[in-house]
Motif scaffolding. Sequence first.
Motif, mmCIF file in Angstrom:
data_model
loop_
_atom_site.group_PDB
_atom_site.id
_atom_site.type_symbol
_atom_site.label_atom_id
_atom_site.label_comp_id
_atom_site.label_asym_id
_atom_site.label_seq_id
_atom_site.Cartn_x
_atom_site.Cartn_y
_atom_site.Cartn_z
ATOM 1 N N LEU A 254 0.823 -1.217 0.000
ATOM 2 C CA LEU A 254 0.000 0.000 0.000
ATOM 3 C C LEU A 254 0.854 1.263 0.000
ATOM 4 C CD1 LEU A 254 -2.788 -1.144 2.491
ATOM 5 C CD2 LEU A 254 -2.774 -1.280 -0.011
ATOM 6 N N GLY A 255 2.128 1.105 -0.337
ATOM 7 C CA GLY A 255 2.985 2.277 -0.513
ATOM 8 C C GLY A 255 3.515 2.902 0.747
ATOM 9 N N GLU A 256 3.398 2.173 1.877
ATOM 10 C CA GLU A 256 3.941 2.648 3.149
ATOM 11 C C GLU A 256 3.451 4.053 3.520
ATOM 12 O OE1 GLU A 256 8.217 2.180 3.061
ATOM 13 O OE2 GLU A 256 8.039 0.095 3.672
ATOM 14 N N GLY A 257 2.190 4.313 3.209
ATOM 15 C CA GLY A 257 1.604 5.584 3.616
ATOM 16 C C GLY A 257 2.101 6.796 2.853
ATOM 17 N N GLN A 258 2.702 6.573 1.688
ATOM 18 C CA GLN A 258 3.169 7.708 0.893
ATOM 19 C C GLN A 258 1.994 8.602 0.507
ATOM 20 O OE1 GLN A 258 6.521 8.386 -0.217
ATOM 21 N NE2 GLN A 258 6.950 6.917 1.408
ATOM 22 N N PRO A 259 2.139 9.923 0.670
ATOM 23 C CA PRO A 259 1.035 10.835 0.331
ATOM 24 C C PRO A 259 0.565 10.655 -1.109
ATOM 25 C CG PRO A 259 2.782 11.998 1.511
ATOM 26 C CD PRO A 259 3.321 10.626 1.193
ATOM 27 N N GLY A 260 -0.741 10.533 -1.258
ATOM 28 C CA GLY A 260 -1.331 10.430 -2.582
ATOM 29 C C GLY A 260 -1.299 9.052 -3.206
ATOM 30 N N PHE A 261 -0.643 8.095 -2.549
ATOM 31 C CA PHE A 261 -0.470 6.772 -3.156
ATOM 32 C C PHE A 261 -1.816 6.121 -3.470
ATOM 33 C CE2 PHE A 261 0.437 2.266 -3.353
ATOM 34 C CZ PHE A 261 1.659 2.200 -4.013
ATOM 35 N N LEU A 262 -2.746 6.213 -2.539
ATOM 36 C CA LEU A 262 -4.055 5.576 -2.724
ATOM 37 C C LEU A 262 -5.106 6.545 -3.256
ATOM 38 C CD1 LEU A 262 -4.167 3.379 0.512
ATOM 39 C CD2 LEU A 262 -3.673 2.632 -1.825
ATOM 40 N N ASP A 263 -4.666 7.735 -3.651
ATOM 41 C CA ASP A 263 -5.593 8.739 -4.169
ATOM 42 C C ASP A 263 -5.574 8.849 -5.687
ATOM 43 O OD1 ASP A 263 -6.281 9.389 -1.554
ATOM 44 O OD2 ASP A 263 -4.696 10.908 -1.402
ATOM 45 N N ASN A 264 -4.847 7.964 -6.339
ATOM 46 C CA ASN A 264 -4.779 8.014 -7.799
ATOM 47 C C ASN A 264 -6.203 7.945 -8.371
ATOM 48 O OD1 ASN A 264 -4.701 6.713 -10.570
ATOM 49 N ND2 ASN A 264 -2.515 7.063 -10.240
ATOM 50 N N VAL B 230 -7.452 6.970 -11.125
ATOM 51 C CA VAL B 230 -7.769 5.713 -11.810
ATOM 52 C C VAL B 230 -8.126 4.639 -10.784
ATOM 53 C CG1 VAL B 230 -6.849 3.882 -13.275
ATOM 54 C CG2 VAL B 230 -6.322 6.283 -13.789
ATOM 55 N N LEU B 231 -7.310 4.531 -9.734
ATOM 56 C CA LEU B 231 -7.560 3.551 -8.672
ATOM 57 C C LEU B 231 -8.864 3.862 -7.948
ATOM 58 C CD1 LEU B 231 -6.776 1.248 -6.756
ATOM 59 C CD2 LEU B 231 -5.335 2.890 -5.508
ATOM 60 N N VAL B 232 -9.085 5.120 -7.642
ATOM 61 C CA VAL B 232 -10.303 5.516 -6.932
ATOM 62 C C VAL B 232 -11.544 5.165 -7.747
ATOM 63 C CG1 VAL B 232 -11.628 7.497 -6.099
ATOM 64 C CG2 VAL B 232 -9.182 7.326 -5.586
ATOM 65 N N LYS B 233 -11.486 5.379 -9.034
ATOM 66 C CA LYS B 233 -12.637 5.077 -9.895
ATOM 67 C C LYS B 233 -12.933 3.577 -9.918
ATOM 68 C CE LYS B 233 -14.448 5.938 -14.551
ATOM 69 N NZ LYS B 233 -14.168 6.559 -15.874
ATOM 70 N N VAL B 234 -11.875 2.764 -10.006
ATOM 71 C CA VAL B 234 -12.076 1.313 -9.978
ATOM 72 C C VAL B 234 -12.676 0.900 -8.634
ATOM 73 C CG1 VAL B 234 -10.926 -0.939 -10.003
ATOM 74 C CG2 VAL B 234 -10.269 0.832 -11.660
ATOM 75 N N ALA B 235 -12.148 1.454 -7.544
ATOM 76 C CA ALA B 235 -12.639 1.105 -6.213
ATOM 77 C C ALA B 235 -14.117 1.452 -6.057
ATOM 78 C CB ALA B 235 -11.802 1.817 -5.155
ATOM 79 N N GLN B 236 -14.515 2.586 -6.569
ATOM 80 C CA GLN B 236 -15.925 2.996 -6.478
ATOM 81 C C GLN B 236 -16.833 2.010 -7.194
ATOM 82 O OE1 GLN B 236 -15.609 6.969 -8.084
ATOM 83 N NE2 GLN B 236 -15.305 7.906 -6.065
ATOM 84 N N VAL C 196 -8.880 -2.672 -3.123
ATOM 85 C CA VAL C 196 -8.708 -2.998 -4.545
ATOM 86 C C VAL C 196 -7.244 -3.273 -4.862
ATOM 87 C CG1 VAL C 196 -8.821 -2.009 -6.867
ATOM 88 C CG2 VAL C 196 -10.787 -1.849 -5.342
ATOM 89 N N THR C 197 -6.344 -2.492 -4.267
ATOM 90 C CA THR C 197 -4.917 -2.714 -4.491
ATOM 91 C C THR C 197 -4.503 -4.101 -4.020
ATOM 92 O OG1 THR C 197 -4.423 -0.360 -4.260
ATOM 93 C CG2 THR C 197 -2.611 -1.887 -3.891
ATOM 94 N N LEU C 198 -4.922 -4.487 -2.831
ATOM 95 C CA LEU C 198 -4.567 -5.801 -2.295
ATOM 96 C C LEU C 198 -5.189 -6.922 -3.126
ATOM 97 C CD1 LEU C 198 -4.925 -5.004 1.514
ATOM 98 C CD2 LEU C 198 -2.804 -5.223 0.207
ATOM 99 N N ARG C 199 -6.447 -6.713 -3.541
ATOM 100 C CA ARG C 199 -7.114 -7.719 -4.373
ATOM 101 C C ARG C 199 -6.376 -7.906 -5.692
ATOM 102 N NH1 ARG C 199 -9.754 -11.678 -3.045
ATOM 103 N NH2 ARG C 199 -8.408 -12.707 -4.521
#
Length: 272
Positions: free
Chosen positions: A183-193, A195-201, A210-213
């Motif tokens: 999960l990027g070790e808490g790097q700012p913005g890592f999980l805010d991409n 494209v990723l957010v849209k897939v998760a929604q 979604v990243t782990l899956r």
Amino acid sequence: METVELNNGIFMPMIGYGTYRTVPAMTTANVLQALRTGYRLIDTAQYYGNEAEVGEALTESGLPRDQVFVTTKVQTSGYAETKRGLDESLRRFNHDYFDLVIIHWPTGNDAETYRALEDAYRDGKVRALGLSNFNARQVQAIIDGATVMPALDQIETHLNWQQKRMHAYLTSRGMVHESYAPLGEGQPGFLDNPVLVKVAQRYHKTPAQVTLRFLIQEGIVVIPKTLNRQHMADNFAIADFALEPADVRTLEGLDARQSIDGWPAAMQEDQY
């Protein structure tokens, strides 16, 4: 729980709980919570300084020893130091064996370090052997001299660096690919991409889920670390959905082959 079979026939959960940078005073309670949440893979290391507390949590959980898969990593170099260090780890852990012991990173004497682990394996102190932060060339050097095949390589792997090249190599050798920093070790913005957010929604899941899956569907073991109980529960709750092929391809498109901190340099793809 999804598992993967290692090359010696034992099974390892595909999602675990990591303890990197968890101070000893906080380790027992958090590992115990992880076990109560349902995690059955716990990852520690000599370098982390919390092997004793992982052992305490396992004892306090009341779970049978054979129901929890515990990994530790040696940071020693050479036969004698590694043999002594692993025995000290077992004393701290306060249980009879580790399920997996990994060489934490390459040193100047990996062949002798690995030989000590092979002897521990034959003595029943370890159920499987592995490596971490080893590139393909370094893994192959271990394989070429091994009497017990390494089962796994734990390397930095996440959406920004999907390690396709190492994954193909490890698969070709019958080894498991395990991700640290999924999960990027808490790097700012890592999980805010976006494209990723849209897939998760689309799946009504969090970007972390979604990243782990995604990684697990690629056959990669993950060991996310969190001290947040809700995140701990969310990270574990990923068995009830699967990503569609189109979404897998979309997430594959996020691979920038970009390390979080560039360590170790030998893992960069121009080094092997």
